[in-house]
Structures are given as structure tokens and as C-alpha cells.
Design an enzyme around this catalytic site. Structure first.
Site, PDB file in Angstrom:
ATOM      1  N   HIS A 195      23.761 -30.152  -7.352  1.00  0.00           N
ATOM      2  CA  HIS A 195      22.637 -29.366  -6.774  1.00  0.00           C
ATOM      3  C   HIS A 195      21.503 -29.410  -7.893  1.00  0.00           C
ATOM      4  O   HIS A 195      21.995 -29.387  -9.241  1.00  0.00           O
ATOM      5  CB  HIS A 195      23.082 -28.091  -6.761  1.00  0.00           C
TER       6      HIS A 195
ATOM      7  N   TYR B 284      18.437 -16.654  -5.336  1.00  0.00           N
ATOM      8  CA  TYR B 284      18.188 -15.474  -5.969  1.00  0.00           C
ATOM      9  C   TYR B 284      17.363 -14.756  -5.300  1.00  0.00           C
ATOM     10  O   TYR B 284      16.003 -15.098  -5.223  1.00  0.00           O
ATOM     11  CB  TYR B 284      17.830 -15.762  -7.418  1.00  0.00           C
TER      12      TYR B 284
ATOM     13  N   PRO C  48      26.822 -13.234 -15.736  1.00  0.00           N
ATOM     14  CA  PRO C  48      26.898 -14.779 -14.916  1.00  0.00           C
ATOM     15  C   PRO C  48      25.679 -15.147 -14.596  1.00  0.00           C
ATOM     16  O   PRO C  48      25.392 -16.321 -14.132  1.00  0.00           O
ATOM     17  CB  PRO C  48      27.612 -14.009 -13.608  1.00  0.00           C
TER      18      PRO C  48
ATOM     19  N   LYS D 242      26.154 -19.850 -17.363  1.00  0.00           N
ATOM     20  CA  LYS D 242      26.415 -20.700 -18.404  1.00  0.00           C
ATOM     21  C   LYS D 242      27.743 -20.220 -19.013  1.00  0.00           C
ATOM     22  O   LYS D 242      28.440 -21.132 -19.952  1.00  0.00           O
ATOM     23  CB  LYS D 242      25.693 -19.796 -19.568  1.00  0.00           C
TER      24      LYS D 242
ATOM     25  N   TYR E 201      18.044 -23.894 -17.604  1.00  0.00           N
ATOM     26  CA  TYR E 201      19.063 -23.633 -16.454  1.00  0.00           C
ATOM     27  C   TYR E 201      20.001 -24.708 -16.330  1.00  0.00           C
ATOM     28  O   TYR E 201      21.030 -24.538 -16.381  1.00  0.00           O
ATOM     29  CB  TYR E 201      18.337 -23.417 -15.318  1.00  0.00           C
TER      30      TYR E 201
HETATM   31  C1  PHB Z   1      28.022 -18.489  -9.347  1.00  0.00           C
HETATM   32  O1  PHB Z   1      28.696 -17.854  -9.324  1.00  0.00           O
HETATM   33  O2  PHB Z   1      28.003 -19.709  -8.666  1.00  0.00           O
HETATM   34  C2  PHB Z   1      26.737 -18.355  -9.891  1.00  0.00           C
HETATM   35  C3  PHB Z   1      26.283 -17.327 -10.732  1.00  0.00           C
HETATM   36  C4  PHB Z   1      24.901 -17.235 -11.182  1.00  0.00           C
HETATM   37  C5  PHB Z   1      24.037 -18.020 -11.209  1.00  0.00           C
HETATM   38  C6  PHB Z   1      24.338 -19.218 -10.661  1.00  0.00           C
HETATM   39  C7  PHB Z   1      25.390 -19.296  -9.668  1.00  0.00           C
HETATM   40  O3  PHB Z   1      22.771 -17.779 -11.867  1.00  0.00           O
END
Ligand code: PHB
Length: 414
Positions: free
Chosen positions: A98, A228, A321, A325, A411
Site C-alpha cells: 500500500h 482516517y 497505534p 509504528k 509515515y
Molecule cells: C492498523 O491497525 O492497520 C493501523 C493502525 C493505525 C494506523 C494505520 C494502520 O495509522
């Protein structure tokens, strides 16, 4: 001679003068690794590959750790690291890549192509339990020693050159391992960090004033990109796991309980917060298989080692989360510690061990700062002024190439 070199000599390594290498003798102590998550297992695989003996202790069963759903996003550089050690074969075959995500605000979608903004690097969507499965499989297939279902793990004498682990085996026997080093990869609530004497480390902790309801459902994704959504009632996220399972998040008040979130309310709230006004986009629903409240807390321990104990992953630092990271930091810790231990075993050079904490913490604090930057941007604060500042940050990200570049670099990289 450094204290590490002295420790190794006492532990039965001998120096080969001709090649100035440490040759390993039969009484060689093992590296004791507590915890079979991504960090502990990566370290174990890398040490085994280098011929350094190690033993992994895990309180869960193999089945438990190989099926426990957690994170799902791995960064480009972490995949490269795993792949360079032959640990990413299935991941590279099966994971989706992605390079773009979507922000929804006031019912409108805005795509950010972060891969295009940052040298073509992408995320890999591959559930954490699959990473664990691959790492356990590889370690065991290479003859690695791992003990599942252990209890009462205790850490002894970490300040000395002869640290020790004791535990009770799954079949009830008292066991002991004399170690060269101990790697604490047993998570935030594990025993290893707690075995460090008070005052020897500094702990930084912050609660971000929000919580997430985390939901896993047997529902095919309703999107090709992570979403988001910033809504007046709070953040909603739609994340990816597989073609049949999806992860969703809802911002909920601090100290909320899952009991307040029956399935119908979860779907209604996700539908509302993710809705688009200018499109017929629809959320596909499915059977909810997990619902948890996530405490949005950050915690960092400095330094990440004491004596011959080295902390990795969540045992040393937890991060919200937001920005995905956590697992990536854990894999980085394992990579840095493995390199340091290998260098030390091969040449007696303890430079990598001495700088382990500093190198890892640089990345940890960078990630913490970025995660906090995102937390502020995508959530509703109880203080309206702060909510409007967050929105202004998101509007700037959408409108400004420079801001989008900052986002992309942090990111998917660095
Ligand atoms: C995920 O749980 O896949 C996840 C969580 C937070 C993010 C991106 C992905 O910012």
C-alpha cells in the site's frame, strides 16, 4: 579491556590470536530471550543464523501466539531487513503493498499518495500473527530452542557478567539458564523491565487523552486504502488485514467500556463517521470477532539496557497505534541488538552494545513525535480550540505539498 569483553572472557570464550576473533567453546552461555513476539523471534533467528546460541522463553502456547491478532502494517525497511535474512518469503508472496491512504473530513475524501511522495516506498499489509508464525517456523526449522507455556520467569544478576533466568516449564519443572546476555522482549507488562533496579532507568509516560475501540470483523475491506476519518463525534479508522478480515477503530471517551458498544452501535457509528456526502460508498459489515479498548498511552524507557539485560519492543517503549509504528520499532530494535551481539561475539567489540540504546531511542522518539503529531490531527479533543487546531493541521496536510511530504517521509519511512 571493556567490561563486556571481560564478561565474555569470564564466560568461556577464547580469543583466536590469528584472526583476532572470539572462538566459541563448548561451555558457551546462551543469550536468554524472554518473549516470542516479533522482536524476540527476529533476534533469535538472526542470532541462530550467526551461530550464537540462544533460548527463547514464551508464556503463551505456540497456537496462542500464532493466532493472536495485533498490528498489521510493516514498513518497507523492516521488510527489507527480514528479507535479507530469508525471513520474508511468504510475506513477499502474500502481503498487499500500500502506498496511499485516505483522509475523510466533513464527508469528503482526500487521498495522499505517500509512496509517490517518498521514493516509491510502500507499506506491506501482513497481520502480526503471520509474521510471528513465519518467525517461529523458521527458528524451529533451523533447530532453534524455544520453550512455550513457561510460567514464573525470573531474571537474576543482570548487573553481573553471569545473568541467569529461572522459570517453571509447561510440564511443571523448575528450570534455569545461565546466560551471556538477557534480551527482554516480553512486552509492556513483562518481568524483564521490572527487574531493573529502581532509579537505574528513567520512564517517560503520556496518556493522549483519548481511547480507541478496536474492532476486528470478518468483513471484506470496503476500501483499498487505509481510511482516517475526522468526524464531529470523533475519529473513525478503517484498516486492512486480508480479503476477508478488516480492522476498524473508533475514538471513544477515556475510561469507556466495550460493554457500551454492542455490535449494532459499532456499525452505526462507523457508518456515520466514515460516510461520504458526494459518493455512494458503502461500508461492508460482517461478524465482529474481537472488540477491545486501547489505552492510547506512550511510554519510553531510557536507557533501554541495564547491565547485561537489553530491552526490546514493547518492553522498552510503547506507542499509540496511530501511524502503525509499534511492530516496526520492535523489528528495528531486534536488528540493532542482533548486529551488536554478533559483532561482540565475533570480535569482542562492544561498541554496538554500548550504543544500542542510543541508536534505538533516536528512532523511537522520532516515531513518538510523529505519532503524537497524527494523534493531534485526527482526533476530536474535549477542548474545542484544540479540535480546530487539529483540523487546521489536516487541512494543511491536504493543501500543502511540503506538509504532505513531511507526512509521507515519517509515515512510510524513514
Ligand atoms: C492498523 O491497525 O492497520 C493501523 C493502525 C493505525 C494506523 C494505520 C494502520 O495509522
Amino acid at each position: 579491556m571493556s567490561i563486556f569483553a571481560q564478561a565474555v572472557q569470564r564466560q568461556g570464550y577464547a580469543v583466536s590470536d590469528r584472526h583476532s576473533e572470539w572462538s566459541v567453546q563448548s561451555n558457551e552461555r546462551s543469550v536468554g530471550i524472554v518473549g516470542a513476539g516479533p522482536a524476540g523471534l527476529t533476534l533469535a533467528n538472526l542470532l541462530r543464523e550467526a551461530g550464537i546460541p540462544c533460548v527463547v522463553l514464551e508464556k503463551g502456547t505456540r497456537e496462542h501466539i500464532e493466532t493472536r491478532p495485533r498490528a498489521g502494517v510493516i514498513e518497507h525497511r523492516a521488510v527489507q531487513m527480514l528479507s535479507s535474512h530469508g525471513l520474508a518469503d511468504r510475506l513477499l508472496r502474500e502481503a498487499d503493498r500500500h502506498g496511499a491512504c485516505e483522509f475523510r473530513v466533513n464527508g469528503r475524501a482526500h487521498e495522499v499518495d505517500y509512496s509517490a511522495l517518498y521514493g516509491g516506498q510502500t507499506h506491506y499489509v501482513y497481520p502480526q500473527q503471520e509474521v510471528v508464525k513465519d518467525l517461529v517456523g523458521h527458528y524451529i526449522a533451523s533447530g532453534g530452542d524455544i520453550r512455550f507455556g513457561v510460567t514464573d520467569v525470573q531474571v537474576h544478576e543482570i548487573s553481573s557478567s553471569t545473568p541467569r533466568l529461572t522459570w517453571t516449564s509447561a510440564t511443571g519443572e523448575a528450570q534455569r539458564l545461565d546466560c551471556s546476555f538477557i534480551a527482554g522482549a516480553d512486552g509492556f507488562h513483562g518481568v524483564t523491565r521490572r527487574s531493573i533496579p529502581a532509579g537505574a532507568i528513567q520512564e517517560y509516560s503520556h496518556q493522549h487523552g483519548i481511547e480507541w475501540l478496536s474492532v476486528l470483523a470478518e468483513a471484506p475491506p470496503s476500501t483499498h486504502k487505509v481510511i482516517y476519518a475526522l468526524h464531529p463525534d470523533g475519529f473513525a479508522g478503517h484498516m486492512l488485514r486480508s480479503s476477508t478480515v478488516s480492522r476498524y477503530y473508533l475514538q471513544v471517551p477515556v475510561a469507556d467500556s466495550v460493554d457500551n458498544w454492542p455490535d449494532e452501535r459499532v456499525w452505526a457509528e462507523l457508518r456515520k463517521r466514515l460516510a461520504l456526502t458526494d459518493s455512494d460508498w458503502k461500508l461492508t459489515e460482517g461478524r465482529i470477532v474481537e472488540k477491545r479498548i486501547l489505552d492510547m498511552r506512550s511510554h519510553v524507557v531510557e536507557p533501554m539496557n541495564h547491565g547485561n539485560l537489553y530491552l526490546l519492543g514493547d518492553a522498552a517503549h510503547i506507542i499509540t497505534p496511530v501511524g502503525a509504528k509499534g511492530m516496526n520499532l520492535a523489528l528495528h530494535d531486534a536488528e540493532v541488538l542482533a548486529a551488536a551481539l554478533i559483532e561482540y561475539h565475533r570480535s569482542g567489540d562492544d561498541n554496538g552494545l554500548r550504543t544500542y540504546s542510543e541508536i534505538c531511542l533516536r528512532r523511537v522518539w522520532r516515531a513518538q513525535e510523529f505519532s503524537q503529531w497524527m494523534v493531534f490531527m485526527i482526533h476530536r479533543s474535549p477542548e474545542p480550540f484544540l479540535s480546530r487546531l487539529g483540523e487546521a493541521r489536516l487541512e494543511h496536510l491536504i493543501a500543502s505539498g511540503a506538509s504532505a511530504g513531511y507526512f509521507a517521509q515519517n509515515y512510510v519511512g524513514p
